[in-house]
Write a protein that holds these residues in place. Structure first.
Motif, PDB file in Angstrom:
ATOM      1  N   GLY A   1      -3.175  -0.841   4.100  1.00  0.00           N
ATOM      2  CA  GLY A   1      -3.891   0.377   3.909  1.00  0.00           C
ATOM      3  C   GLY A   1      -3.081   1.232   3.411  1.00  0.00           C
ATOM      4  N   ALA A   2      -1.727   0.919   3.071  1.00  0.00           N
ATOM      5  CA  ALA A   2      -0.667   1.987   2.714  1.00  0.00           C
ATOM      6  C   ALA A   2      -1.017   2.715   1.477  1.00  0.00           C
ATOM      7  CB  ALA A   2       0.519   1.426   2.396  1.00  0.00           C
ATOM      8  N   ALA A   3      -1.685   2.244   0.593  1.00  0.00           N
ATOM      9  CA  ALA A   3      -1.846   2.935  -0.736  1.00  0.00           C
ATOM     10  C   ALA A   3      -3.181   3.983  -0.319  1.00  0.00           C
ATOM     11  CB  ALA A   3      -2.536   1.778  -1.862  1.00  0.00           C
ATOM     12  N   ARG A   4      -4.161   3.604   0.379  1.00  0.00           N
ATOM     13  CA  ARG A   4      -5.205   4.729   0.774  1.00  0.00           C
ATOM     14  C   ARG A   4      -4.363   5.866   1.448  1.00  0.00           C
ATOM     15  NH1 ARG A   4      -7.603  -0.250   2.320  1.00  0.00           N
ATOM     16  NH2 ARG A   4      -9.293  -0.888   0.957  1.00  0.00           N
ATOM     17  N   MET A   5      -3.258   5.614   2.278  1.00  0.00           N
ATOM     18  CA  MET A   5      -2.800   6.519   3.257  1.00  0.00           C
ATOM     19  C   MET A   5      -2.047   7.339   2.171  1.00  0.00           C
ATOM     20  SD  MET A   5       0.184   5.896   5.885  1.00  0.00           S
ATOM     21  CE  MET A   5      -0.899   4.757   6.809  1.00  0.00           C
ATOM     22  N   GLN A   6      -1.566   6.825   1.108  1.00  0.00           N
ATOM     23  CA  GLN A   6      -0.776   7.623   0.124  1.00  0.00           C
ATOM     24  C   GLN A   6      -1.650   8.361  -0.338  1.00  0.00           C
ATOM     25  OE1 GLN A   6       1.840   4.772  -1.926  1.00  0.00           O
ATOM     26  NE2 GLN A   6       3.421   6.077  -1.245  1.00  0.00           N
ATOM     27  N   ARG A   7      -2.790   7.872  -1.014  1.00  0.00           N
ATOM     28  CA  ARG A   7      -3.672   8.817  -1.846  1.00  0.00           C
ATOM     29  C   ARG A   7      -4.162   9.833  -1.064  1.00  0.00           C
ATOM     30  NH1 ARG A   7      -5.535   3.669  -3.929  1.00  0.00           N
ATOM     31  NH2 ARG A   7      -6.830   3.465  -2.316  1.00  0.00           N
ATOM     32  N   ALA A   8      -4.511   9.663   0.470  1.00  0.00           N
ATOM     33  CA  ALA A   8      -5.095  10.751   1.263  1.00  0.00           C
ATOM     34  C   ALA A   8      -4.209  11.730   1.436  1.00  0.00           C
ATOM     35  CB  ALA A   8      -5.588  10.201   2.628  1.00  0.00           C
TER      36      ALA A   8
END
Length: 200
Positions: free
Chosen positions: A157-164
C-alpha cells in the motif's frame, strides 16, 4: 502464551519498521515498472522472511562457526545503520544505498530484503528468539509470520500512501525516519560497546 506472542510481535515489528521502510522501498522501486513492483515487494519480503527464519534456527551455529559474537554483530550493525541514516538525512545522488545515480534494474535481495527488513537488528532479535522448546519455537515462527504479513500490507500500500501524502511530505517523512534511524544506530552501537566493556 498470548502475552508472549504479542510482546514478541511488537518487538520484531518495531525492529523491522515497515512504515519507516516505505520511503526506502519507494526509492529503490522508482525505476521498476509499476506492474512489476508488487511482485518485487512480495519476493523481497519472502527472502527476508526465509533469512530471518533460517537465522532463528541456525544463527547461533553460524556465528560460532565464524567465531563471531552477538556484540560484534550489534556494533557492526550500528555502524551500517548509521551510514544509511546519514544518507537519508542528507540525500546523495545515488540514493540511500549509494551508486552512480543512473537507472538501475530490479533490486534483488540488497537493499530491500537485506538490510531494510532483515537487517542486523532484526537478525539479533530473532537470534534471541531461538529456543530449544518446541512450543516456543512454534510461537516464534507464528510471530515472524505475522510480522511478515504486516510487511506485505504496508509495503504493497506504499504507492497509495505516497499519492495521498505527496512527494514533499514523503521527503520530510524520510528525513524524519533518518533522524530516528540515526538515534537507533547510535543506541545499538553504544549498547554493543557497553556489552564489550562488560565482557573484558
Amino acid at each position: 502464551m498470548t502475552q508472549s506472542f504479542f510482546q514478541s510481535f511488537v518487538i520484531l515489528l518495531l525492529v523491522t519498521d515497515p512504515f519507516g521502510n516505505v520511503p526506502l522501498f519507494a526509492s529503490a522501486l522508482s525505476h521498476v515498472p509499476v506492474e512489476r513492483r508488487g511482485m518485487v515487494i512480495v519476493r523481497e519480503c519472502a527472502i527476508a522472511f526465509l533469512l530471518l527464519l533460517l537465522f532463528m534456527f541456525f544463527g547461533r551455529h553460524f556465528l560460532a562457526a565464524l567465531q563471531l559474537t552477538d556484540i560484534a554483530l550489534r556494533i557492526g550493525g550500528g555502524v551500517i545503520l548509521f551510514l544509511i541514516a546519514l544518507r537519508m538525512v542528507f540525500p546523495q545522488p545515488g540514493g540511500v544505498f549509494g551508486g552512480d545515480g543512473e537507472v538501475q534494474g530490479e533490486p534483488f535481495i540488497v537493499p530491500l530484503a537485506i538490510p531494510a527488513l532483515a537487517g542486523p537488528s532484526a537478525l539479533v532479535t530473532v537470534l534471541l528468539f531461538s529456543s530449544e522448546s518446541a512450543p516456543e519455537t512454534m510461537l516464534n515462527i507464528g510471530v515472524l509470520s505475522a510480522v511478515a504479513l504486516v510487511w506485505l500490507v504496508v509495503l504493497l500500500g506504499a504507492a497509495r500512501m505516497q499519492r495521498a501524502l505527496g512527494p514533499r511530505v514523503m521527503t520530510a517523512f524520510e528525513r524524519l525516519m533518518g533522524l530516528i534511524l540515526t538515534a537507533m544506530a547510535v543506541e545499538m552501537l553504544l549498547a554493543g560497546i557497553r556489552a564489550y566493556v562488560r565482557s573484558l
